[in-house]
Design an enzyme around this catalytic site. Structure first.
Site, PDB file in Angstrom:
ATOM      1  N   ILE A 137       0.821  -1.217   0.000  1.00  0.00           N
ATOM      2  CA  ILE A 137       0.000   0.000   0.000  1.00  0.00           C
ATOM      3  C   ILE A 137       0.855   1.266   0.000  1.00  0.00           C
ATOM      4  O   ILE A 137       2.005   1.263   0.433  1.00  0.00           O
ATOM      5  CB  ILE A 137      -0.980   0.021   1.188  1.00  0.00           C
ATOM      6  CG1 ILE A 137      -0.233  -0.201   2.504  1.00  0.00           C
ATOM      7  CG2 ILE A 137      -2.064  -0.999   1.008  1.00  0.00           C
ATOM      8  CD1 ILE A 137      -1.120  -0.074   3.728  1.00  0.00           C
ATOM      9  N   GLU A 138       0.239   2.341  -0.496  1.00  0.00           N
ATOM     10  CA  GLU A 138       0.877   3.662  -0.590  1.00  0.00           C
ATOM     11  C   GLU A 138       2.197   3.597  -1.342  1.00  0.00           C
ATOM     12  O   GLU A 138       3.172   4.272  -1.010  1.00  0.00           O
ATOM     13  CB  GLU A 138       1.056   4.275   0.802  1.00  0.00           C
ATOM     14  CG  GLU A 138      -0.281   4.579   1.461  1.00  0.00           C
ATOM     15  CD  GLU A 138      -0.139   5.301   2.790  1.00  0.00           C
ATOM     16  OE1 GLU A 138       0.887   5.955   2.993  1.00  0.00           O
ATOM     17  OE2 GLU A 138      -1.058   5.196   3.607  1.00  0.00           O
ATOM     18  N   GLY A 139       2.202   2.769  -2.395  1.00  0.00           N
ATOM     19  CA  GLY A 139       3.383   2.620  -3.233  1.00  0.00           C
ATOM     20  C   GLY A 139       4.119   1.341  -2.905  1.00  0.00           C
ATOM     21  O   GLY A 139       4.709   1.226  -1.834  1.00  0.00           O
TER      22      GLY A 139
END
Length: 666
Positions: free
Chosen positions: A430-432
């Site tokens: 998540i988030e990259g």
């Protein structure tokens, strides 16, 4: 369409994606960055030391809040039950709201707690160590949900309207990802078009994996707005809108179930002619993607904080089990494999906290560009935490694989290691993803070189720009490159670090090797370097390890100085009262952990440098292509093929959530 046409089409799509991504980047470096300087071969110790320890006053605020939060969660939330039922009880959500947990980062003037970034991340780490799902509820709301972008880019009217809502317990979400769009927003299909009267925007499309989306009172929705002509070329526009729950046209067709963090509210959201007031546009038309990237610079810091919290929990379980469990006549922690695992856990956890709270303190202090530091902290901590939990699972053996409730049911301590493993795996995604973090860091690290030599490498650049770039390169590179080979001094440096000085010197000289190697790869591959993602990834890993080493050593020095000051203050206080001063000893623990971490990091760095020149990257690509084309299909003989359709005898299952699963949205 021929293969040639397909390749050409893909190339155009790639160019379009790159144009959108480049257009959203922060192109200027107005403030200093320790990591950016590191990639240019310049070790700026003044940016890393003195390590920014939390002030006693701010720490006291965090300690008091975390004390109440811990008591509440332990008395009201069973994380194993939340994992089993896939729901956080409503009484827990209400209790968190009453404590102000949905407004930890909301300024006090709007009714929020106004916690510092350091205290906010301490709270997230604490919650993550207990219940990963609850940590995601809180962080998705405040780190990437409406509060953070609203704080950075909202106007006064928007802040006065929405901040008080969050202070009262309203929940928010961030809707960016789509079924066919992950880290490539250029392919976004959700659209927003202005109404005929110009008073609103009409949104159509679908969003996937929107955490908190099914329960959000307010969400930020990214959508494509009509393109604009810039320098004679059509430019895509991605814009952010604040959308409120209950707006006609919003539907929740499906809630997603996951391997871990099972009690989060994540799913698909569709928008059918959803009318949003024009004043709900956030920042400005076409600024949506840049808003998302800037928001994530600070927002993604909750991931390393949560990872560090999980690592600390894993460490405390490992040290207890390593001492309690006896095999072959001695505790497993005394056998070399067990000792190696526990040593790695302790050293890595110390480094995770050093990186996380250094970068968090920079946010509170201001005056620094943290885009690289935050990305590296996320990359390092999520990867290290996953390895720590995996090592804990191995250390616990069958008891690690067994669930906590099952262990307790038969009278053993119910350490929830398997739940911890399922919960922690998402942090690398998540988030990259880690792979995207590598690319992001590499692009930012190359920024100085691209600004100087970009037009030289660009075959489409006009002759005038090429000549200008050549002149700039001729002025900069000879002296810069020569400096990378020269010794920095003829006497030992960083003596104030004592036994850790050798590691600071190592970071100093290795930063120059990193810069040289990166430059050599630029010369070797030219514009094709962006395709050599494995090479760039290895160099990013080198920079990340150097950053971790430097923050760990800097933190040790700051901690020891603080201990000495505390001892001197106690001595003065005792003298004033004419009593014997306490014999406070300086704790050697931080220095020992930093030392072993740096030794381990040096081995990893050596392997990363070796992999730049000695690797199987090209052959891997050829083998992978052949595998995807069915060239090794013969190896699949003898299995029952999973075609993704599931059990053939099953009835068609509706994608609509049941009433129970829609409990929160309604």
């Amino acid at each position: 369409m021929s293969v040639t046409d397909t390749a050409k089409h893909l190339t155009e799509k790639e160019k379009e994606s790159l144009d959108v991504a480049e257009g959203a980047r922060e192109t200027e470096w107005h403030q200093p960055s320790f990591v950016a300087e590191l990639f240019m071969g310049k070790f700026r110790e003044d940016l890393i030391a003195p390590y920014p320890l939390q002030s006693p006053e701010d720490k006291a605020i965090g300690d008091e809040f975390m004390g109440r939060l811990e008591s509440f969660l332990k008395d009201n939330l069973d994380p194993d039950e939340a994992d089993r039922t896939t729901f956080i009880p409503q009484k827990v959500l209400d209790g968190l709201a009453k404590m102000g947990c949905w407004a930890m980062k909301i300024p006090k003037e709007y009714g929020g707690l106004g916690l510092s970034q350091v205290n906010y991340n301490r709270a997230i780490a604490q919650v993550a160590s207990y219940c990963g799902s609850t940590a995601v509820w809180l962080s998705a709301h405040q780190s990437i949900g409406v509060p953070q972008p609203l704080k950075l880019f909202g106007n006064d009217a928007q802040k006065h309207k929405y901040f008080p809502m969050f202070a009262k317990g309203a929940v928010s979400a961030f809707a960016l990802t789509e079924p066919i769009v992950g880290s490539d927003p250029a392919q976004m299909t959700t659209t927003a078009v202005p109404s005929s009267d110009g008073k609103s925007w009409v949104i159509n499309g679908a969003k996937l994996w929107c955490t908190n989306g099914l329960v959000a009172d307010v969400m930020v929705v990214m959508a494509r707005t009509p393109p604009k002509m810039v320098n004679g070329k059509e430019k895509k526009q991605i814009t952010a809108f604040i959308v409120e729950k209950g707006t006609p046209g919003i539907e929740y067709p499906s809630r997603c179930d996951f391997m871990g963090i099972r009690a989060i509210q994540n799913g698909v959201i569709t928008f059918r002619d959803v009318k949003v007031p024009a004043e709900n546009m956030l920042w400005g038309e076409g600024q949506g993607l840049k808003l998302a990237l800037i928001t994530l610079n600070t927002g993604r810091l909750t991931l390393p904080a949560a990872s560090a919290g999980m690592s600390k929990q894993a460490l405390q379980i490992a040290r207890r089990w390593g001492k309690e469990r006896v095999q072959w006549g001695q505790p497993i922690g005394k056998h070399e494999p067990g000792a190696a695992r526990i040593s790695w856990m302790a050293a890595s956890t110390f480094a995770q906290e050093a990186m996380t709270y250094y970068t968090s303190a920079l946010v509170d202090r201001g005056g620094a560009d943290i885009r690289l530091e935050a990305a590296m902290a996320k990359l390092f901590c999520s990867e290290a935490s996953w390895k720590i939990v995996d090592d804990l699972m191995q250390l616990r053996g069958g008891r690690g694989y067994e669930t906590g409730p099952s262990l307790r049911a038969r009278g053993e301590k119910g350490y929830a290691v398997e739940r911890m493993m399922r919960d922690s795996r998402i942090n690398r995604i998540i988030e990259g993803t880690s792979e995207i973090q590598h690319l992001f860091i590499a692009r930012e690290a190359l920024d100085k070189h691209m600004s100087l030599a970009g037009d030289v490498l660009n075959p489409k650049a006009p002759l005038g720009k090429k000549l200008k770039a050549l002149v700039n390169c001729a002025i900069f590179y000879p002296f810069w490159y020569l400096r990378l080979w020269l010794p920095t001094s003829f006497w030992p440096k960083y003596s104030e670090y004592g036994s850790l000085a050798k590691y600071m010197r190592y970071v100093d000289r290795t930063s120059r090797k990193l810069a040289r190697t990166l430059f050599h790869q630029m010369v070797k591959f030219g514009p094709k370097l962006e395709r050599r993602q494995m090479i760039l990834g290895r160099l990013v890993e080198v920079g990340t390890e150097l950053f971790a080493m430097a923050t760990a050593c800097s933190k040790v020095l700051a901690l020891e100085k603080a201990m000495i000051q505390n001892r001197e203050a106690e001595t003065r206080a005792a003298a004033a009262k004419a009593v014997t001063p306490p014999r406070t000893q300086i704790d050697n623990g931080p220095r020992e952990l930093a030392d072993i971490f740096c030794r381990q990091a040096q081995i990893r760095i050596c392997n990363h440098f070796l992999g730049v020149c000695w690797n199987t990257d090209v052959r891997d690509g050829k083998v992978a292509q052949k595998a995807m084309d069915g060239g090794y299909e013969w190896m699949e003989a003898g299995i029952i093929v999973d075609d993704g359709e599931g059990y053939k005898g099953q009835k068609t299952v509706s994608t609509q959530p049941s009433e129970e699963r829609r409990r929160y949205p309604t």
